[in-house]
Design a protein around this motif. Structure first.
Motif, mmCIF file in Angstrom:
data_model
loop_
_atom_site.group_PDB
_atom_site.id
_atom_site.type_symbol
_atom_site.label_atom_id
_atom_site.label_comp_id
_atom_site.label_asym_id
_atom_site.label_seq_id
_atom_site.Cartn_x
_atom_site.Cartn_y
_atom_site.Cartn_z
ATOM 1 N N ARG A 268 -100.121 -22.348 1.322
ATOM 2 C CA ARG A 268 -101.010 -21.804 0.282
ATOM 3 C C ARG A 268 -101.990 -22.877 -0.200
ATOM 4 O O ARG A 268 -103.153 -22.579 -0.514
ATOM 5 N N LYS A 269 -101.543 -24.131 -0.262
ATOM 6 C CA LYS A 269 -102.437 -25.219 -0.675
ATOM 7 C C LYS A 269 -103.544 -25.415 0.348
ATOM 8 O O LYS A 269 -104.712 -25.635 -0.014
ATOM 9 N N ILE A 270 -103.191 -25.331 1.624
ATOM 10 C CA ILE A 270 -104.200 -25.489 2.674
ATOM 11 C C ILE A 270 -105.199 -24.345 2.628
ATOM 12 O O ILE A 270 -106.416 -24.563 2.719
ATOM 13 N N ILE A 271 -104.710 -23.127 2.453
ATOM 14 C CA ILE A 271 -105.611 -21.968 2.333
ATOM 15 C C ILE A 271 -106.506 -22.133 1.117
ATOM 16 O O ILE A 271 -107.723 -21.852 1.173
ATOM 17 N N ARG A 272 -105.916 -22.603 -0.006
ATOM 18 C CA ARG A 272 -106.719 -22.860 -1.217
ATOM 19 C C ARG A 272 -107.808 -23.892 -0.932
ATOM 20 O O ARG A 272 -108.979 -23.714 -1.329
ATOM 21 N N ASN A 273 -107.459 -24.961 -0.232
ATOM 22 C CA ASN A 273 -108.430 -26.014 0.070
ATOM 23 C C ASN A 273 -109.567 -25.485 0.939
ATOM 24 O O ASN A 273 -110.735 -25.817 0.715
ATOM 25 N N ILE A 274 -109.238 -24.678 1.929
ATOM 26 C CA ILE A 274 -110.275 -24.111 2.802
ATOM 27 C C ILE A 274 -111.223 -23.215 2.003
ATOM 28 O O ILE A 274 -112.444 -23.248 2.191
ATOM 29 N N LYS A 275 -110.660 -22.449 1.081
ATOM 30 C CA LYS A 275 -111.477 -21.533 0.273
ATOM 31 C C LYS A 275 -112.351 -22.256 -0.751
ATOM 32 O O LYS A 275 -113.207 -21.641 -1.376
ATOM 33 N N LEU A 276 -112.140 -23.565 -0.917
ATOM 34 C CA LEU A 276 -113.003 -24.332 -1.812
ATOM 35 C C LEU A 276 -114.410 -24.459 -1.243
ATOM 36 O O LEU A 276 -115.358 -24.754 -1.975
#
Length: 431
Positions: free
Chosen positions: A23-31
């Motif tokens: 979820r953190k990686i997905i959050r980072n990509i969506k930044l």
């Protein structure tokens, strides 16, 4: 029951930990900034099937591609058996899927041959990296951690496949011995070769079988969570990355909408520009938050194989540019931004940026924009897109460019061409 409870705790804990980190990686990509990649779905699906599933671009180098195919298919298909292992672990059963009859024997036999191919492939890859020293696995960006990361993954896969075959061998010998709870099930063409080195004592065999079983399942769960901090995240991300990759010709560069509107307004007095956005308009990119989500997905997908750098003409001639380093730097920076957000609740300026802190201007201007790196990447990563956006920021926001570039701009403005000659003299060469 104690064994089943321990297994359930480990399994649920591993899945939860993986979910949190994913979820953190997905959050980072969506930044990253928004970018539409939802058009032409049929072409995108075809690209994903050919490039990610079929590994089409890998076969430009047939021998490594074949070895990689063995490791890829073997590791993915063997882990189908994880479903049975999980069910057996939770309910205390033994080879539950043996109810499939002869087909189960075919599956286990296929899994064993694939496990052997994974084992041999990983050994060859270790030799290529650490004994033959294939040139593309080295470079200024390949510090101790990237090298260790690659070796750890290969060693981990070798150990997992070895444990899988040892588990099967001990299980098979227990079946032949008529041990309780070990009913005859499966065919074991590879692991049966290990029977002669195993003890005949049933208790010893059970210890070996259970130890290998636990090592294999814990190793797979550990591998799952190691993916999110390793270059091998491409095992998962290669599929969405190829699906969302650009379908435009490689030589086509996107235009900036904000610049296009300015030009239209100058050329056509009747043109009505769109309403101004609340977001601050920035030409190009200075930091990872200025890049699109697709560029950040590219960074997380990079497997550091070095194929891009090995075909880069700038790198070949000794210049500082390495397309692989561009992607590694982008991933390191977005990971740093993510940690900043985790710590502060939102991103707090840290006096760092992708441009200058991570990627130097010398690297940017060494690029010839030939697209060789984009063509070579096995999973359609586009380092050039990041390079061009950093260049755009340097030129359009900071008015900083190398002297030859500034001279080209001046000549184009004054003479309508990159050269210093006037338009009247442009055809003199024909005389």
């Amino acid at each position: 029951m104690i064994s089943q409870l321990i297994f359930a705790i480990l399994f649920i804990g591993a899945i939860v930990l993986f979910t949190i980190n994913a979820r953190k990686i997905i959050r980072n990509i969506k930044l990253g900034r928004k970018e539409s990649r939802n058009d032409r779905s049929t072409e995108r699906l075809k690209t994903m099937l050919l490039v990610a599933f079929g590994q089409k671009k890998m076969f430009k180098r047939p021998i490594p591609a074949l070895l990689h195919l063995f490791v890829y298919l073997g590791f993915i298909i063997i882990n189908i058996e994880m479903l049975e292992i999980v069910i057996d672990g939770l309910f205390g059963s033994h080879r539950l899927f043996s109810i499939l009859g002869p087909f189960y024997g075919f599956l286990i036999a296929a899994f064993e041959w694939l496990a052997l191919s994974v084992l041999l492939g990983c050994i060859v890859f270790l030799i290529r990296r650490n004994i033959i020293h294939v040139r593309r696995f080295f470079g200024v960006e390949m510090t101790s951690w990237p090298k260790t990361d690659a070796n750890l993954i290969l060693i981990m896969e070798i150990l997992l496949m070895s444990a899988f075959l040892l588990m099967n061998a001990a299980d098979y010998k227990l079946q032949l011995s008529g041990a309780e709870h070990y009913a005859l099930a499966g065919n074991f063409p590879v692991s049966s070769a290990l029977l002669s080195i195993l003890p005949d004592n049933i208790n010893s065999l059970i210890i070996i079988e259970r130890s290998a079983w636990w090592f294999h399942i814990i190793g797979v769960l550990a591998f799952l969570n190691y993916l999110v901090v390793s270059k091998h995240l491409h095992i998962i991300l290669a599929f969405p990355n190829t699906y969302f990759s650009s379908l435009e010709p490689k030589g086509k560069f996107p235009v900036m909408e904000s610049v296009t509107n300015e030009v239209k307004a100058m050329l056509d007095p009747s043109f009505t520009p769109p309403a101004p956005s609340e977001e601050i308009i920035r030409f190009g990119s200075k930091d990872v938050l200025d890049l699109s989500w697709k560029s950040l997905l590219d960074a997380y997908t990079c497997t550091e194989c070095g194929r891009c750098t090995s075909v880069c003409p700038a790198n070949m001639t000794g210049k500082l540019l390495s397309p692989r380093k561009i992607m590694m730097d982008t991933r390191d920076r977005i990971a740093e931004v993510g940690k900043n957000i985790d710590k502060n609740g939102k991103f707090e300026p840290d006096n760092k940026s992708l441009l200058d802190t991570y990627i130097t201007r010398e690297e940017l201007w060494a690029c010839t924009t030939c697209n060789a790196c984009v063509e070579a990447c096995p999973v359609n990563i586009d380092p050039l897109k990041i390079i061009m956006e950093l260049r755009q920021f340097a030129v359009m926001e900071e008015s900083q460019a190398p002297a030859p570039i500034n001279a080209m701009f001046s000549n184009t403005e004054n003479n309508g061409a990159p050269w210093k000659y006037s338009q009247e003299d442009r055809a003199n060469w024909s005389k």
